[in-house]
Design a protein around this motif. Sequence first.
Motif, short mmCIF file in Angstrom:
data_model
loop_
_atom_site.label_atom_id
_atom_site.label_comp_id
_atom_site.label_asym_id
_atom_site.label_seq_id
_atom_site.Cartn_x
_atom_site.Cartn_y
_atom_site.Cartn_z
N ASN A 181 0.87 -1.18 0.00
CA ASN A 181 0.00 0.00 0.00
C ASN A 181 0.90 1.23 0.00
OD1 ASN A 181 -1.83 2.01 0.51
ND2 ASN A 181 -2.76 1.03 2.30
N ILE A 182 0.97 1.88 -1.15
CA ILE A 182 1.84 3.05 -1.30
C ILE A 182 0.97 4.30 -1.36
CG2 ILE A 182 3.50 4.18 -2.84
CD1 ILE A 182 4.25 1.40 -3.84
N THR A 183 1.23 5.24 -0.47
CA THR A 183 0.44 6.47 -0.47
C THR A 183 1.30 7.62 -0.96
OG1 THR A 183 -0.73 5.60 1.44
CG2 THR A 183 -1.06 7.92 0.94
N GLN A 184 0.85 8.23 -2.05
CA GLN A 184 1.58 9.38 -2.58
C GLN A 184 0.60 10.46 -2.95
OE1 GLN A 184 3.94 7.56 -5.72
NE2 GLN A 184 5.74 8.31 -4.65
N ASN A 232 4.24 5.30 -13.47
CA ASN A 232 4.64 6.45 -14.27
C ASN A 232 6.15 6.49 -14.51
OD1 ASN A 232 5.68 7.38 -11.87
ND2 ASN A 232 4.34 9.15 -11.70
N GLY A 233 6.85 5.43 -14.13
CA GLY A 233 8.27 5.35 -14.45
C GLY A 233 9.18 5.80 -13.33
N SER A 234 8.62 6.48 -12.32
CA SER A 234 9.49 6.92 -11.23
C SER A 234 9.73 5.75 -10.28
CB SER A 234 8.88 8.11 -10.52
OG SER A 234 7.70 7.75 -9.88
N VAL A 235 10.73 5.89 -9.42
CA VAL A 235 11.10 4.82 -8.50
C VAL A 235 10.70 5.25 -7.09
CG1 VAL A 235 13.02 3.51 -7.54
CG2 VAL A 235 12.97 4.02 -9.97
N PHE A 236 10.05 4.34 -6.38
CA PHE A 236 9.64 4.60 -5.00
C PHE A 236 10.53 3.77 -4.08
CE2 PHE A 236 7.26 3.23 -1.28
CZ PHE A 236 6.74 4.42 -0.81
N SER A 237 11.23 4.43 -3.15
CA SER A 237 12.11 3.70 -2.23
C SER A 237 11.85 4.16 -0.81
CB SER A 237 13.57 3.94 -2.54
OG SER A 237 13.86 3.57 -3.86
N ILE A 238 11.90 3.23 0.11
CA ILE A 238 11.76 3.58 1.51
C ILE A 238 12.38 2.47 2.34
CG2 ILE A 238 9.60 2.59 2.44
CD1 ILE A 238 8.85 5.75 2.59
N ALA A 239 12.92 2.81 3.50
CA ALA A 239 13.49 1.79 4.38
C ALA A 239 13.20 2.18 5.82
CB ALA A 239 15.00 1.68 4.15
N VAL A 286 2.17 -4.44 8.37
CA VAL A 286 3.50 -3.99 8.75
C VAL A 286 3.60 -2.55 8.26
CG1 VAL A 286 5.97 -4.28 8.33
CG2 VAL A 286 4.51 -6.28 8.61
N SER A 287 3.66 -1.63 9.19
CA SER A 287 3.69 -0.23 8.82
C SER A 287 5.14 0.22 8.73
CB SER A 287 2.91 0.55 9.87
OG SER A 287 2.81 1.87 9.45
N VAL A 288 5.63 0.37 7.52
CA VAL A 288 7.04 0.71 7.32
C VAL A 288 7.23 2.22 7.44
CG1 VAL A 288 8.99 0.55 5.72
CG2 VAL A 288 7.33 -1.31 5.85
N SER A 289 6.27 2.96 6.88
CA SER A 289 6.28 4.41 7.04
C SER A 289 4.87 4.89 6.76
CB SER A 289 7.25 5.05 6.05
OG SER A 289 6.64 5.13 4.78
N GLY A 290 4.65 6.18 6.92
CA GLY A 290 3.32 6.72 6.63
C GLY A 290 2.92 6.46 5.19
#
Length: 410
Positions: free
Chosen positions: A242-245, A307-314, A337-341
């Motif tokens: 679940n990616i929120t942007q 859209n071709g962009s890269v989403f990264s988070i750790a 598992v809540s990795v970030s907001g």
Amino acid sequence: MVCFRLFPVPGSGLVLVCLVLGAVRSYALELNLTDSGKATCLYAKWQMNFTVRYETTNKTYKTVTISDRGTVTYNGSICGDDQNGPKIAVQFGPGFSWIANFSKAASTYSIDSISFSYNTGDNTTFPDAEDKGILTVDELLAIKIPLNDLFRCNSLSTLEKDDVVQHYWDVLVQAFVQNGTVSTNEFLCDEDKTSTVAPTIHTTVPSPTTTPTPKEKPEAGTYSVNNGNDTCLLATMGLQLNITQDKVASVININPNTTHSTGSCRSHTALLRLNSSTIKYLDFVFAVKNENRFYLKEVNVSMYLVNGSVFSIANNNLSYWDAPLGSSYMCNKEQTVSVSGAFQINTFDLRVQPFNVTQGKYSTAQECSLDDDTILIPIIVGAGLSGLIIVIVIAYVIGRRKSYAGYQTL
Ligand SMILES: *[C@@H]1O[C@H](CO)[C@@H](O)[C@H](O)[C@H]1NC(C)=O
Ligand SMILES: *[C@@H]1O[C@H](CO)[C@@H](O)[C@H](O)[C@H]1NC(C)=O
Ligand SMILES: *[C@@H]1O[C@H](CO)[C@@H](O)[C@H](O)[C@H]1NC(C)=O
Ligand SMILES: *[C@@H]1O[C@H](CO)[C@@H](O)[C@H](O)[C@H]1NC(C)=O
Ligand SMILES: *[C@@H]1O[C@H](CO)[C@@H](O)[C@H](O)[C@H]1NC(C)=O
Ligand SMILES: *[C@@H]1O[C@H](CO)[C@@H](O)[C@H](O)[C@H]1NC(C)=O
Ligand SMILES: *[C@@H]1O[C@H](CO)[C@@H](O)[C@H](O)[C@H]1NC(C)=O
Ligand SMILES: *[C@@H]1O[C@H](CO)[C@@H](O)[C@H](O)[C@H]1NC(C)=O
Ligand SMILES: *[C@@H]1O[C@H](CO)[C@@H](O)[C@H](O)[C@H]1NC(C)=O
């Protein structure tokens, strides 16, 4: 017999100017479909464009935006008859086709689905495409409109599936037109109703009518990591990302059939890394605490968005899936598992053992508390029963004492 009358497109002069400037700009499509008696049976006017992501021969991804400029034909559009519902079929550019179909109920009609096909074999639009062929995305919409109403949606609607993002705006459509006259009664989409400023303002929030039906549960897959010839880490799980942007959540189910696992096992840390065409890496890092338990300590993800962009988070400060070393952790219910907001992982039918795997099999499972409520009820009932027994025993003892005391006074 079916006849089409295509209206000249207003603002085509503007389109020419835009093309000279090199910008891709789509303009309104319009279709006035008539039946054998030359009466209008279906009317539509709308704008759309598409963003398609594809893999190139050197394993990188490219995105292209496709709009409907150039020659547009409407072959295959039909008013509908007893067997088939009405259909709008559009062909444009080199090998693009777009179909929307409709159906009717007692007092409503609905836009059932949209299907968009593109040909990655076309070298001009998709240079260096790794796989060449015709790809199709189907979107189920089920937008219900009262019969005899003209549907209007000026707001931007976004549909996102697989490698394609579809944009629609300034939409007007009526199927099952009565008596050959397009209705003056308009049925607005929810966004147009709520946009209080002006109906033509384009919002970027996807419409409730166009968001696909709630995501189905992801299929569970079994992933493993080997150390030499032996399996040292096992994980079985259904994963939903679940990616929120920009306040919009996109929910992606991971297909285990196309997801590959690698990793490493050390005495105090273990890594499970998943890869697929859209997931550059999704790392689960497990650690040992107090020499007797393991837990999920870190998640590190990088993925390609549509859209071709890269989403990264750790995040390396997590604490999930805690269980004793030598056992596995199990949770059948949905867990988050809540990795970030901006990034959450929903897990389903989870079982994981990052350490001490013997003979490639899971050891006994420690179940998550979420799964435990089935045994909670017997515990409550049991506790109630033992309470009752204690009360009876106390009452008996008191009763015995009283009668004993009675004898003594005699
Ligand atoms: C596609 O349509 C959207 C929505 O109107 C717009 O924001 C975007 O600029 C368009 N893309 C192209 C390349 O025309
Ligand atoms: C892949 O090819 C594209 C052009 O087709 C180029 O721009 C890009 O640098 C290449 N990437 C690699 C890693 O070779
Ligand atoms: C659409 O129909 C026209 C004439 O009816 C025909 O010339 C044209 O080739 C057709 N286009 C496609 C893509 O089938
Ligand atoms: C609607 O379109 C889809 C895809 O083109 C097709 O599979 C489906 O059978 C159509 N439904 C009806 C009712 O025609
Ligand atoms: C269509 O025409 C019939 C007969 O003239 C009439 O009863 C009906 O109300 C008309 N429907 C609409 C939507 O105008
Ligand atoms: C996705 O994340 C957003 C924001 O945290 C949340 O509101 C939404 O309920 C989540 N959706 C799912 C299916 O988990
Ligand atoms: C994965 O493969 C299995 C067996 O071939 C199949 O039944 C299942 O539908 C596939 N799952 C997905 C999401 O494609
Ligand atoms: C892709 O979409 C995300 C969120 O919608 C946005 O933040 C990002 O800037 C976009 N990237 C590109 C290259 O358009
Ligand atoms: C996440 O993984 C990348 C690539 O392996 C690495 O460069 C980065 O340091 C990692 N981030 C964290 C917080 O571990």
